[in-house]
Design an enzyme around this catalytic site. Structure first.
Site, PDB file in Angstrom:
ATOM      1  N   GLN A 176      -0.965   6.283 -99.360  1.00 14.63           N
ATOM      2  CA  GLN A 176       0.118   6.068-100.331  1.00 14.63           C
ATOM      3  C   GLN A 176       1.128   5.068 -99.796  1.00 14.63           C
ATOM      4  O   GLN A 176       1.399   5.044 -98.592  1.00 14.63           O
ATOM      5  CB  GLN A 176       0.802   7.395-100.631  1.00 14.63           C
ATOM      6  N   ALA A 177       1.679   4.250-100.699  1.00 14.85           N
ATOM      7  CA  ALA A 177       2.710   3.264-100.344  1.00 14.85           C
ATOM      8  C   ALA A 177       2.276   2.357 -99.201  1.00 14.85           C
ATOM      9  O   ALA A 177       3.083   1.982 -98.347  1.00 14.85           O
ATOM     10  CB  ALA A 177       4.029   3.970-100.008  1.00 14.85           C
ATOM     11  N   ARG A 178       0.999   2.010 -99.206  1.00 16.68           N
ATOM     12  CA  ARG A 178       0.432   1.117 -98.176  1.00 16.68           C
ATOM     13  C   ARG A 178       0.488   1.699 -96.771  1.00 16.68           C
ATOM     14  O   ARG A 178       0.370   0.984 -95.787  1.00 16.68           O
ATOM     15  CB  ARG A 178       1.130  -0.256 -98.183  1.00 16.68           C
ATOM     16  N   LEU A 179       0.728   2.997 -96.662  1.00 17.98           N
ATOM     17  CA  LEU A 179       0.718   3.622 -95.333  1.00 17.98           C
ATOM     18  C   LEU A 179      -0.703   4.115 -95.055  1.00 17.98           C
ATOM     19  O   LEU A 179      -0.984   5.310 -95.086  1.00 17.98           O
ATOM     20  CB  LEU A 179       1.763   4.740 -95.258  1.00 17.98           C
ATOM     21  N   HIS A 180      -1.571   3.151 -94.855  1.00 15.00           N
ATOM     22  CA  HIS A 180      -2.989   3.456 -94.717  1.00 15.00           C
ATOM     23  C   HIS A 180      -3.284   4.119 -93.380  1.00 15.00           C
ATOM     24  O   HIS A 180      -2.515   4.006 -92.431  1.00 15.00           O
ATOM     25  CB  HIS A 180      -3.802   2.156 -94.805  1.00 15.00           C
TER      26      HIS A 180
END
Ligand SMILES: Cc1cc2nc3c(=O)[nH]c(=O)nc-3n(C[C@H](O)[C@H](O)[C@H](O)COP(=O)(O)O)c2cc1C
Length: 201
Positions: A176-180
């Site tokens: 989520q939110a590019r917090l891969h």
């Protein structure tokens, strides 16, 4: 061991790759085993193209191609390669870097024989990566080899597998939110055990 949630779980990275591919078979519309294979030419210029990753084994990844192709020449020049696999449906990526060596024995024979007759003849007919004067010339070549070998062509000596033996395998999953999430498995040599590190996205 680093903390790893379910999809990253396991002590053997090859098993994780297998698991991810198995999931992708169910969700991708075609070619769930397609990878972008990267090589480097003698001047250091990178190159990349898609191939199908046909075997995931205990310690290597195997794809098949023409040994006279550009990719094979580039592989022969330094015996190193990298590839990336991406599943749009699963939103996951696997990156692999390592040594690469020929698989031109029994496994290549078996894989060649498992292909459709048209594909087996096509392997004879195509001088992969070389200029082609016209499509009709290629079709003439196909006809020539159909007549020559009938229903039972044997594997061309210039066609076979390449086996990637990784020093590094990175698993990436969309967060989520590019917090891969990223986990890199790496080892100094093929004989070393794996180090596992979580990486910043
Ligand atoms: C989805 C996909 C899968 C492919 N699989 C293979 C393959 O398994 N082996 C192969 O030689 N070429 C395959 N190709 C063709 C290669 O991308 C490439 O055009 C060809 O191998 C010649 O590359 P080279 O001139 O760099 O050697 C595939 C292409 C696509 C788009």
């Amino acid at each position: 061991m680093v903390d790893k949630s379910d999809i990253f779980f396991g002590d053997d990275p090859f098993q994780i790759v297998k698991r991810w591919f198995k999931e992708a078979v169910k969700t991708e519309i075609n070619d769930p085993d397609a990878i972008a294979l990267s090589t480097v030419d003698t001047s250091g210029m990178p190159n990349v193209r898609m191939v199908l990753l046909r075997e995931i084994e205990a310690a290597s990844f195997v794809f098949y191609t023409n040994y006279g192709s550009v990719k094979s020449k580039e592989i022969l020049s330094n015996q190193l390669a990298a590839f990336v696999w991406h599943s749009k449906t699963l939103r996951r990526q696997i990156r692999v870097r390592g040594h690469i060596e020929k698989e031109n024995g029994l496994a290549a024979d078996q894989y060649y024989q498992s292909r459709s007759l048209k594909s087996r003849i096509g392997a004879w007919a195509s001088i992969q990566s070389q200029p082609l004067s016209s499509k009709s010339h290629l079709m003439d070549q196909v006809e020539f080899f159909e007549e020559k070998y009938g229903n039972s062509p044997s594997r061309p000596p210039f066609w076979g597998g390449w086996r990637v033996k990784p020093l590094e395998i990175e698993f990436w999953a969309d967060g989520q939110a590019r917090l891969h999430d990223r986990f890199r498995w790496s080892r100094q040599t093929l004989e070393h055990t794996w180090d596992i590190q979580r990486l910043n996205p």
